[in-house]
Design a protein around this motif. Structure first.
Motif, short mmCIF file in Angstrom:
data_model
loop_
_atom_site.label_atom_id
_atom_site.label_comp_id
_atom_site.label_asym_id
_atom_site.label_seq_id
_atom_site.Cartn_x
_atom_site.Cartn_y
_atom_site.Cartn_z
N ASN A 5 0.84 -1.20 0.00
CA ASN A 5 0.00 0.00 0.00
C ASN A 5 0.88 1.26 0.00
OD1 ASN A 5 -2.24 1.63 2.35
ND2 ASN A 5 -2.33 1.66 0.12
N LYS A 57 -6.78 9.02 3.58
CA LYS A 57 -7.74 8.46 4.52
C LYS A 57 -7.61 6.94 4.56
CE LYS A 57 -12.60 8.66 5.89
NZ LYS A 57 -13.96 9.17 5.56
N LYS A 58 -7.76 6.38 5.77
CA LYS A 58 -7.64 4.95 5.97
C LYS A 58 -8.99 4.27 5.73
CE LYS A 58 -6.07 1.57 9.40
NZ LYS A 58 -5.70 1.37 10.82
N SER A 59 -8.94 3.08 5.17
CA SER A 59 -10.16 2.30 4.93
C SER A 59 -10.77 1.86 6.25
CB SER A 59 -9.84 1.09 4.07
OG SER A 59 -10.93 0.19 4.02
N ASP A 60 -12.09 1.79 6.28
CA ASP A 60 -12.79 1.31 7.48
C ASP A 60 -12.71 -0.21 7.60
OD1 ASP A 60 -13.55 3.90 8.12
OD2 ASP A 60 -15.41 3.76 6.95
N GLN A 61 -12.42 -0.89 6.50
CA GLN A 61 -12.42 -2.35 6.48
C GLN A 61 -11.03 -2.99 6.51
OE1 GLN A 61 -14.50 -0.67 4.12
NE2 GLN A 61 -16.17 -0.85 5.61
N SER A 62 -9.97 -2.18 6.32
CA SER A 62 -8.62 -2.76 6.27
C SER A 62 -7.58 -1.73 6.72
CB SER A 62 -8.31 -3.22 4.84
OG SER A 62 -8.16 -2.11 3.98
N TYR A 65 -4.56 2.68 3.09
CA TYR A 65 -4.84 4.12 2.98
C TYR A 65 -5.10 4.47 1.52
CZ TYR A 65 -3.38 5.25 7.76
OH TYR A 65 -3.29 5.35 9.13
N PHE A 66 -5.83 5.57 1.32
CA PHE A 66 -6.14 6.05 -0.02
C PHE A 66 -5.78 7.53 -0.13
CE2 PHE A 66 -8.94 2.47 0.75
CZ PHE A 66 -8.81 1.72 -0.41
N ASN A 68 -6.91 10.62 -1.47
CA ASN A 68 -8.23 11.05 -1.92
C ASN A 68 -8.24 12.34 -2.74
OD1 ASN A 68 -9.58 8.88 -0.81
ND2 ASN A 68 -9.91 9.90 1.15
#
Length: 267
Positions: A5, A57-62, A65-66, A68
């Motif tokens: 990532n 922003k970090k994913s809520d499921q893993s 990071y993205f 944005n």
């Protein structure tokens, strides 16, 4: 921290035009595992300064990071007020930092974009400073392929020397598609004159400026193109007449004079 990532985001930041200087800070922020974080970047374009905030922003499921968006605060040397715009990161071809600057300068950029349905399409994009959304972001007008803007055809209407060489022509078109103001050589009365041009998809033309970046009327440059074409035609005709005179012998000069007179009367 998710190493793959990180590598993906590192490259994404780099190829969106922010270079490699943010790599260490990016890794440090990701290791902290905060729900979101920002990075700061400064860019200079002549006397203009762009202060940029990159948002992640970090994913809520893993643990991924993205990247944005990034917000540009552009301070022009001749203005007290700055100009702000947020550019969102999408799948495929993102608007680079230099392209963002060109858009904020009012110029158009050509991009391959992705629709909500996932289809890739090509379009010219240009900022509309008369219309903003609820977040204060200016609208980006799009001029799709069906709009009918042909950059090559628009360029051909002007006496641009670089169009005579395939490599220079391709480089010129690539630069204009990125929203740059490009230096070119105009031919005027057989003389080379330095001008600047930019793409103008809304009106299906190009904008031309003189060596001091003063706007030149499109009609003027088209007249120069026509004049240069006539000069070239006359030179070619004279060359043909001279060659004919050499081939025809002593009687040829008189015939050439007749042809010249006839040609003059028909113009």
């Amino acid at each position: 921290m998710n190493e793959k990532n990180f590598e993906y985001l590192r490259d994404q930041v780099k190829y969106t035009g922010f270079g490699e200087g943010l790599e260490s800070e990016l890794k440090e922020k990701m290791q902290q595992q905060e729900p979101s974080f920002s990075l700061s970047h400064n860019a200079h374009y002549g006397t203009d300064t762009a202060t940029v905030t990159l948002n992640f922003k970090k994913s809520d499921q893993s643990d991924m990071y993205f990247f944005n968006s990034y917000k540009v605060d552009l301070q022009k040397d001749n203005s007290k007020e700055s100009l702000e715009q947020t550019f969102y990161i999408n799948k495929g071809s993102n608007i680079t930092m230099k392209e963002a600057y060109n858009l904020m300068e009012g110029r158009a950029v050509n991009k391959d974009l992705t629709s909500k349905e996932g289809q890739v399409y090509n379009s010219w994009v240009q900022m509309d400073f008369k219309e903003a959304d609820s977040n204060g972001n200016f609208k980006l007008n799009q001029y799709h392929q069906n709009y009918g803007y042909d950059l090559e055809a628009a360029l051909s209407k002007h006496p641009i020397k670089e169009l005579d060489t395939a490599k220079f022509k391709d480089d010129l078109m690539d630069s204009l598609k990125k929203g740059n103001v490009q230096s070119v050589t105009f031919m005027k009365d057989g003389q080379e004159v330095k001008h600047y041009i930019e793409a103008n998809p809304q009106f299906k033309t190009i904008k031309a400026y003189d060596g001091n970046l003063k706007r030149i009327d499109n009609r003027q440059t088209k007249d120069e193109k026509q004049s240069e074409g006539q000069n070239t035609s006359m030179k070619q005709e004279n060359k043909r007449q001279n060659q004919s005179a050499e081939e025809d012998g002593p009687a040829a000069p008189q015939e050439a004079k007749k042809r010249k007179k006839k040609q003059f009367n028909s113009m």
